[in-house]
Every structure is written in structure tokens, then in C-alpha cells.
Design a protein around this motif. Sequence first.
Motif, short mmCIF file in Angstrom:
data_model
loop_
_atom_site.label_atom_id
_atom_site.label_comp_id
_atom_site.label_asym_id
_atom_site.label_seq_id
_atom_site.Cartn_x
_atom_site.Cartn_y
_atom_site.Cartn_z
N ASP A 114 5.61 9.30 9.66
CA ASP A 114 6.21 8.42 10.64
C ASP A 114 5.28 7.23 10.90
N GLY A 115 5.83 6.05 10.89
CA GLY A 115 5.02 4.85 11.03
C GLY A 115 4.96 4.03 9.76
N ALA A 116 5.30 4.64 8.64
CA ALA A 116 5.40 3.88 7.38
C ALA A 116 6.65 3.01 7.41
N LEU A 117 6.64 1.95 6.61
CA LEU A 117 7.84 1.14 6.48
C LEU A 117 8.98 1.96 5.90
N LEU A 118 8.64 2.90 5.02
CA LEU A 118 9.61 3.82 4.44
C LEU A 118 8.88 5.08 4.02
N ALA A 119 9.45 6.22 4.32
CA ALA A 119 8.91 7.51 3.86
C ALA A 119 10.01 8.25 3.13
N ARG A 120 9.66 8.82 1.96
CA ARG A 120 10.67 9.50 1.14
C ARG A 120 9.95 10.45 0.19
N MET A 121 10.67 11.42 -0.32
CA MET A 121 10.15 12.32 -1.33
C MET A 121 10.21 11.65 -2.70
N ALA A 161 -3.69 10.92 -0.61
CA ALA A 161 -4.33 9.87 -1.41
C ALA A 161 -3.65 8.54 -1.12
N THR A 162 -4.45 7.49 -1.11
CA THR A 162 -3.90 6.16 -0.89
C THR A 162 -4.21 5.27 -2.07
N GLY A 163 -3.37 4.27 -2.26
CA GLY A 163 -3.58 3.31 -3.34
C GLY A 163 -2.65 2.13 -3.16
N LEU A 223 5.29 3.84 2.36
CA LEU A 223 4.99 2.48 1.95
C LEU A 223 4.55 1.67 3.17
N TYR A 224 3.54 0.83 2.98
CA TYR A 224 2.96 0.07 4.08
C TYR A 224 2.64 -1.35 3.60
N SER A 225 2.70 -2.30 4.51
CA SER A 225 2.14 -3.61 4.21
C SER A 225 0.63 -3.57 4.42
N SER A 226 0.18 -2.74 5.35
CA SER A 226 -1.24 -2.49 5.59
C SER A 226 -1.35 -1.23 6.45
N GLY A 227 -2.54 -0.66 6.50
CA GLY A 227 -2.76 0.49 7.37
C GLY A 227 -2.59 1.84 6.73
N ALA A 228 -2.41 1.90 5.40
CA ALA A 228 -2.20 3.19 4.75
C ALA A 228 -3.43 4.09 4.87
N LYS A 229 -4.62 3.51 4.80
CA LYS A 229 -5.83 4.32 4.88
C LYS A 229 -5.99 4.95 6.27
N GLU A 271 0.85 -1.17 0.00
CA GLU A 271 0.00 0.00 0.00
C GLU A 271 0.89 1.23 0.00
N ILE A 272 0.41 2.29 -0.62
CA ILE A 272 1.20 3.52 -0.68
C ILE A 272 0.32 4.70 -0.33
N LEU A 273 0.88 5.62 0.41
CA LEU A 273 0.21 6.85 0.81
C LEU A 273 0.97 8.01 0.20
N LEU A 274 0.29 8.84 -0.58
CA LEU A 274 0.88 10.01 -1.22
C LEU A 274 0.39 11.26 -0.50
N VAL A 275 1.33 12.15 -0.17
CA VAL A 275 0.99 13.38 0.55
C VAL A 275 1.73 14.55 -0.08
#
Length: 264
Positions: free
Chosen positions: A219-226, A258-260, A236-242, A149-153
Motif C-alpha cells: 500500500d502506497g505504491a502507484l500500483l501493486a500487483r502480482m 528487493a528494489t531496483g 511501482l513508484y516514481s520515488s521512495g521504493a527503498k 522504481e520497482i519493489l519486489l516482494v
Amino acid sequence: MTTEAIAPAKVNLSLHITGQRSDGYHLLDSLVVFVDVGDRLSFKAGPVMQVEVTGPFAKGVPTDSRNLVWQAAEMAGWTGLIQLEKNLPHGAGIGSGSSDAAAVLRTFGGAQAAARLGADVPVCLSSVPQRMRGIGDILEPLPALPPMEILLVNPDVIVPTGPVFGGLAIKNNPPMSDVIPQASDAESFCEWLGQQRNDLEGPALEIAPQIGEVLTALDGALLARMSGSGSTCFGLYSSGAKDAAARIAEAHPNWWVATGNVLN
């Protein structure tokens, strides 16, 4: 008859700047993926070229020949009405305009000339994970990545690409690992990915400190980056992005969130 197409968001999971040519173009080594979040296009053939733009990010998008979708349609030899629903922020490091143009070329042809529309257009022709090198012209499709799962901000800040590249103190940085491992799960993949870089993140932070606020919020994602040259960041998440998206959107109502899922 109306034809429809999707232009998915492009995300640079890594972006190593490995040199600069004499003509000014930067050399890069990047792991690129696409997300099931994006712009929507519909086409209706006709005698006159027209572009209509709607959606949350329609403001400021040209509706004449300055728009890449118009230019892509001309390259493909197609004429008619293009309705573009802008769901992705522009100037945000997620290939919004390039992905739109690539969607036109995928639909009507002309892919062989994609690079004439911009360095990111060729990689956007396919939505599979790819390693992108050179000036964006050397593309290597990769095996499927683990489900993620990916979270875009985006903090509602446009970062101009030129000054970000201009802020690079070192242009000949090391490339990515020779081999991109085939991880079986998101955690293992993100552990490897965390050893890679986005060399433009530092210069972008100097221009837009809000990017740092976004990275902190992830913070809390497996990895956060620009992504790309900014200002959109991803988690990036294995679950919980929403759940993370809901928390961030509540705390920062002016940010685009946005999540996807990462496409394979």
C-alpha cells in the motif's frame, strides 16, 4: 578466460489470459519488463559440463542436466563450468530459471531454439519492455517506459503454476488495450496500467493467501500487483521504493524484498 552474464528478473506488469488451445497451452497478452535485480552467471570453457550454484537461493537448484542453464549451454554447443549465483527466488513468477537460460543463449548463441526450453525463455532474451502474446511466441518490443522504481516482494511461498492456471474459472478473458500509451511519467503510466489485470492473481490467492498480505504491505505504491503466476508481487513508484522496502523488510523479516529500476 571467464565470461560473465546477468539474468535480470522478469516482471509481468499485466497478464491477461485470453484463451486456451486444444493442446492445453494458454493464450495470453502480457506487458513484460525487466529489473536491474537478478542472477549472475560466469562461464569458463572446458572439456566437461559442470554447474555450480551459490547464492541465497541455491538450495534445491539442480546442478546436472535438469538445470535449464545446462540445457541452454548444450543447445548453444558450449561446454565448461557454469557458476550460477541465485539471487532470485525460484518458482516465484519472475522468470528466474528462464532468465538464466536466456542469459546463456545470449552469450553463446542458439536463441532460435529458445522456446524449446520454456515459454518464457524467448521474452527473456532481451531486457527491453515487450508485449508478449500467443503462448509467449509473439513478441513486440515497446517504446521506453517512463522512469520507474520497482519493489519486489515474495512471502517465501512457492506457488505451483499448474494449479494456478487450473483455478481459472474463465479462460477467454479480454486482452489488453490495443495500444499501450507512451506515458511521460510513472503516475500516468500506472493509471493506465491499473485498468489492466493479472488474471492469475485470483487463483493464486486461493492457493497462497500470503499474496494478499504482500499486496496490502505494498500500500502506497502507484500500483501493486502480482507478477506471473505468483507468488512475487511488485510495487511501482516514481520515488521512495527503498523506504517502502525497508519498512516491509522490518515488518516481515522472512520475506524476500528487493528494489531496483525498470530497464528500458
